[in-house]
Scaffold this active site. Sequence first.
Site, PDB file in Angstrom:
ATOM      1  N   GLU A   1       0.840  -1.195   0.000  1.00  0.00           N
ATOM      2  CA  GLU A   1       0.000   0.000   0.000  1.00  0.00           C
ATOM      3  C   GLU A   1       0.879   1.251   0.000  1.00  0.00           C
ATOM      4  O   GLU A   1       1.976   1.241   0.563  1.00  0.00           O
ATOM      5  CB  GLU A   1      -0.892   0.007   1.248  1.00  0.00           C
ATOM      6  CG  GLU A   1      -1.821  -1.194   1.279  1.00  0.00           C
ATOM      7  CD  GLU A   1      -2.849  -1.169   2.405  1.00  0.00           C
ATOM      8  OE1 GLU A   1      -3.742  -2.012   2.376  1.00  0.00           O
ATOM      9  OE2 GLU A   1      -2.761  -0.303   3.299  1.00  0.00           O
TER      10      GLU A   1
ATOM     11  N   CYS B   1       3.690   8.640   0.786  1.00  0.00           N
ATOM     12  CA  CYS B   1       4.300   7.703   1.737  1.00  0.00           C
ATOM     13  C   CYS B   1       4.515   6.375   0.996  1.00  0.00           C
ATOM     14  O   CYS B   1       3.567   5.717   0.588  1.00  0.00           O
ATOM     15  CB  CYS B   1       3.351   7.545   2.926  1.00  0.00           C
ATOM     16  SG  CYS B   1       3.988   6.449   4.175  1.00  0.00           S
TER      17      CYS B   1
ATOM     18  N   CYS C   1       7.006  -6.453   7.138  1.00  0.00           N
ATOM     19  CA  CYS C   1       8.192  -5.912   7.804  1.00  0.00           C
ATOM     20  C   CYS C   1       8.674  -6.912   8.849  1.00  0.00           C
ATOM     21  O   CYS C   1       7.873  -7.519   9.539  1.00  0.00           O
ATOM     22  CB  CYS C   1       7.858  -4.580   8.469  1.00  0.00           C
ATOM     23  SG  CYS C   1       9.301  -3.795   9.214  1.00  0.00           S
TER      24      CYS C   1
ATOM     25  N   CYS D   1       7.337  -3.894  15.246  1.00  0.00           N
ATOM     26  CA  CYS D   1       7.065  -2.933  16.316  1.00  0.00           C
ATOM     27  C   CYS D   1       5.668  -3.230  16.871  1.00  0.00           C
ATOM     28  O   CYS D   1       4.746  -3.539  16.105  1.00  0.00           O
ATOM     29  CB  CYS D   1       7.112  -1.495  15.781  1.00  0.00           C
ATOM     30  SG  CYS D   1       8.717  -1.079  15.088  1.00  0.00           S
TER      31      CYS D   1
ATOM     32  N   CYS E   1       2.373  -1.458  15.384  1.00  0.00           N
ATOM     33  CA  CYS E   1       2.271  -1.258  13.931  1.00  0.00           C
ATOM     34  C   CYS E   1       1.543  -2.410  13.235  1.00  0.00           C
ATOM     35  O   CYS E   1       1.916  -3.573  13.405  1.00  0.00           O
ATOM     36  CB  CYS E   1       3.684  -1.093  13.359  1.00  0.00           C
ATOM     37  SG  CYS E   1       3.723  -1.026  11.574  1.00  0.00           S
TER      38      CYS E   1
ATOM     39  N   GLY F   1       7.329  -1.554   5.721  1.00  0.00           N
ATOM     40  CA  GLY F   1       8.717  -2.015   5.675  1.00  0.00           C
ATOM     41  C   GLY F   1       9.717  -1.104   6.354  1.00  0.00           C
ATOM     42  O   GLY F   1       9.448   0.074   6.618  1.00  0.00           O
ATOM     43  N   GLU F   2      10.870  -1.677   6.665  1.00  0.00           N
ATOM     44  CA  GLU F   2      12.018  -0.920   7.195  1.00  0.00           C
ATOM     45  C   GLU F   2      12.936  -0.660   5.998  1.00  0.00           C
ATOM     46  O   GLU F   2      13.603  -1.580   5.502  1.00  0.00           O
ATOM     47  CB  GLU F   2      12.716  -1.754   8.281  1.00  0.00           C
ATOM     48  CG  GLU F   2      14.135  -1.323   8.631  1.00  0.00           C
ATOM     49  CD  GLU F   2      14.305   0.144   8.997  1.00  0.00           C
ATOM     50  OE1 GLU F   2      13.777   0.548  10.019  1.00  0.00           O
ATOM     51  OE2 GLU F   2      14.989   0.880   8.239  1.00  0.00           O
TER      52      GLU F   2
ATOM     53  N   SER G   1      12.698   7.106   6.854  1.00  0.00           N
ATOM     54  CA  SER G   1      12.350   6.873   8.255  1.00  0.00           C
ATOM     55  C   SER G   1      12.819   5.485   8.658  1.00  0.00           C
ATOM     56  O   SER G   1      12.518   4.506   7.988  1.00  0.00           O
ATOM     57  CB  SER G   1      10.838   6.987   8.407  1.00  0.00           C
ATOM     58  OG  SER G   1      10.448   6.550   9.671  1.00  0.00           O
TER      59      SER G   1
ATOM     60  N   SER H   1      12.325   6.576  14.259  1.00  0.00           N
ATOM     61  CA  SER H   1      11.148   6.123  15.012  1.00  0.00           C
ATOM     62  C   SER H   1      11.614   5.808  16.428  1.00  0.00           C
ATOM     63  O   SER H   1      12.037   4.692  16.698  1.00  0.00           O
ATOM     64  CB  SER H   1      10.573   4.848  14.388  1.00  0.00           C
ATOM     65  OG  SER H   1      10.147   5.106  13.087  1.00  0.00           O
ATOM     66  N   LEU H   2      11.524   6.772  17.312  1.00  0.00           N
ATOM     67  CA  LEU H   2      12.094   6.595  18.657  1.00  0.00           C
ATOM     68  C   LEU H   2      11.068   5.958  19.615  1.00  0.00           C
ATOM     69  O   LEU H   2      11.302   4.899  20.164  1.00  0.00           O
ATOM     70  CB  LEU H   2      12.580   7.951  19.179  1.00  0.00           C
ATOM     71  CG  LEU H   2      13.401   7.916  20.457  1.00  0.00           C
ATOM     72  CD1 LEU H   2      14.683   7.123  20.262  1.00  0.00           C
ATOM     73  CD2 LEU H   2      13.724   9.327  20.929  1.00  0.00           C
ATOM     74  N   HIS H   3       9.986   6.627  19.862  1.00  0.00           N
ATOM     75  CA  HIS H   3       8.818   6.116  20.589  1.00  0.00           C
ATOM     76  C   HIS H   3       9.020   5.845  22.077  1.00  0.00           C
ATOM     77  O   HIS H   3       8.045   5.520  22.768  1.00  0.00           O
ATOM     78  CB  HIS H   3       8.247   4.856  19.922  1.00  0.00           C
ATOM     79  CG  HIS H   3       8.056   5.001  18.447  1.00  0.00           C
ATOM     80  ND1 HIS H   3       7.407   6.088  17.888  1.00  0.00           N
ATOM     81  CD2 HIS H   3       8.461   4.231  17.396  1.00  0.00           C
ATOM     82  CE1 HIS H   3       7.415   5.972  16.575  1.00  0.00           C
ATOM     83  NE2 HIS H   3       8.049   4.862  16.248  1.00  0.00           N
TER      84      HIS H   3
ATOM     85  N   ASN I   1      -2.855   5.242  16.185  1.00  0.00           N
ATOM     86  CA  ASN I   1      -4.026   4.958  15.350  1.00  0.00           C
ATOM     87  C   ASN I   1      -4.423   3.499  15.542  1.00  0.00           C
ATOM     88  O   ASN I   1      -3.681   2.603  15.158  1.00  0.00           O
ATOM     89  CB  ASN I   1      -3.703   5.209  13.866  1.00  0.00           C
ATOM     90  CG  ASN I   1      -3.511   6.686  13.596  1.00  0.00           C
ATOM     91  OD1 ASN I   1      -4.360   7.498  13.930  1.00  0.00           O
ATOM     92  ND2 ASN I   1      -2.361   7.053  13.020  1.00  0.00           N
TER      93      ASN I   1
ATOM     94  N   CYS J   1      -1.096   6.612   9.760  1.00  0.00           N
ATOM     95  CA  CYS J   1       0.220   6.105  10.152  1.00  0.00           C
ATOM     96  C   CYS J   1       0.093   4.836  11.002  1.00  0.00           C
ATOM     97  O   CYS J   1      -0.649   4.799  11.975  1.00  0.00           O
ATOM     98  CB  CYS J   1       0.902   7.210  10.947  1.00  0.00           C
ATOM     99  SG  CYS J   1       2.600   6.859  11.255  1.00  0.00           S
TER     100      CYS J   1
HETATM  101  S1  SF4 Z   1       6.817   0.788  12.394  1.00  0.00           S
HETATM  102 FE1  SF4 Z   1       8.077   0.557  10.536  1.00  0.00          FE
HETATM  103  S2  SF4 Z   1       9.811  -0.702  11.240  1.00  0.00           S
HETATM  104 FE2  SF4 Z   1       8.219  -0.953  12.798  1.00  0.00          FE
HETATM  105  S3  SF4 Z   1       7.061  -2.794  12.142  1.00  0.00           S
HETATM  106 FE3  SF4 Z   1       6.016  -0.992  11.267  1.00  0.00          FE
HETATM  107  S4  SF4 Z   1       6.867  -0.807   9.194  1.00  0.00           S
HETATM  108 FE4  SF4 Z   1       8.285  -2.104  10.383  1.00  0.00          FE
END
Ligand code: SF4
Length: 363
Positions: free
Chosen positions: A86, A99, A106, A110, A113, A160-161, A192, A214-216, A292, A335
């Site tokens: 997507e 985006c 991925c 995380c 996600c 994805g990363e 990112s 992506s710190l979080h 979200n 997101c």
């Molecule tokens: S936030 Fe990014 S790195 Fe983490 S699982 Fe989702 S797509 Fe992968």
Amino acid sequence: MGLTKGELGDYFLSLGEKEYRATQIIKWVHQKGVSDISKMTDLSLELRERLVKECEVRVPEVIYQADSMDGTRKWVISVGEGDLIEMVLIPEGKRATLCVSSQVGCAIDCSFCATGKQGFSRNLSLDEIIGQLWIAENSFDKSKDIYKRNISNVVMMGMGEPLHNFEPVVKAMGLMLDSNAYGLSKRRVTLSTSGLVPQIKELSKHSDVSLTISLHAPNDELRNELVPVNKKYPIKELLKSVRFYVDKCNDSRVTTFEYILIDRVNDSLKLARELADLLLDFPCKINLIPFNPFSESSYKRPSNNRVKRFQEFLQSKGYVVTIRSTRGDDIMAACGQLVGKVNDKTRRKERNKKKELIQVKSI
Ligand code: SF4
């Protein structure tokens, strides 16, 4: 679509043609959006006929498109063997930010996600990455002005990363910046990452696009839970690598740190204070993203008051802090909500389902 200018140049040399033909083709395909080789009129008729026989400009197949009430548009793209990815376009005044996805699923997983919950199938190739920009750029009427740019910004922030798919991503970003292709400035292309330390350092040798981390979480204990790759590359190492990247850019670069705010998980004032201390003296901006929700997650979005409180505390410490407005959630394009369809080779989905069953039984 899968060749860089250098690779196209080599191809033309192998045909006994001049290398500059590569620039002509790049202009036709990426700048003007022309995929029909017979219409590339500054090539001789003989060369066009030969290219039509030997080559094709293959654009990834869009199988679904959805428009949100707020103007956000999501595309679902087939990349073969049942895998779907997507991508999302977010218009905002004069800006139109695309985006882009870099992988089918991925491997990072995380905890907040939806993409991560799908597991992982494979990396996308260069044509599948740059093809997303091609599709978005040409989905608007360009008949009046073929040089008109519809997409002003690209963020490698979809499924994805990106740094797990290093070479195709770097090549795709090269085309995004190339003035003969999409001509975006390095400040309008953002990569990112969840924080792959060696790859961040390596990236500095190949590119100087904007970097978002992506710190979080402000400490390793919590970040290990939210972003599991932190166990391998803890925060201290990550920040060192970001500094290394920024210093290499040598242009007073500001790094953006993304912080997803999850109700009662990482949104307390104590953690805001820790975050302020952690990023002290770091040239940065903090982007807060209220979580979200999606069906496979029990996390909750914090109240607006809690979000505001977190923001105001950081602002009182002198940080520039934005709150990302939720866009496209009515079409599951916000997101952290992108899922596509992933032939999961990690069997993560299966394992997650089993875990849920065990939990339900024990309740
Ligand atoms: S936030 Fe990014 S790195 Fe983490 S699982 Fe989702 S797509 Fe992968």
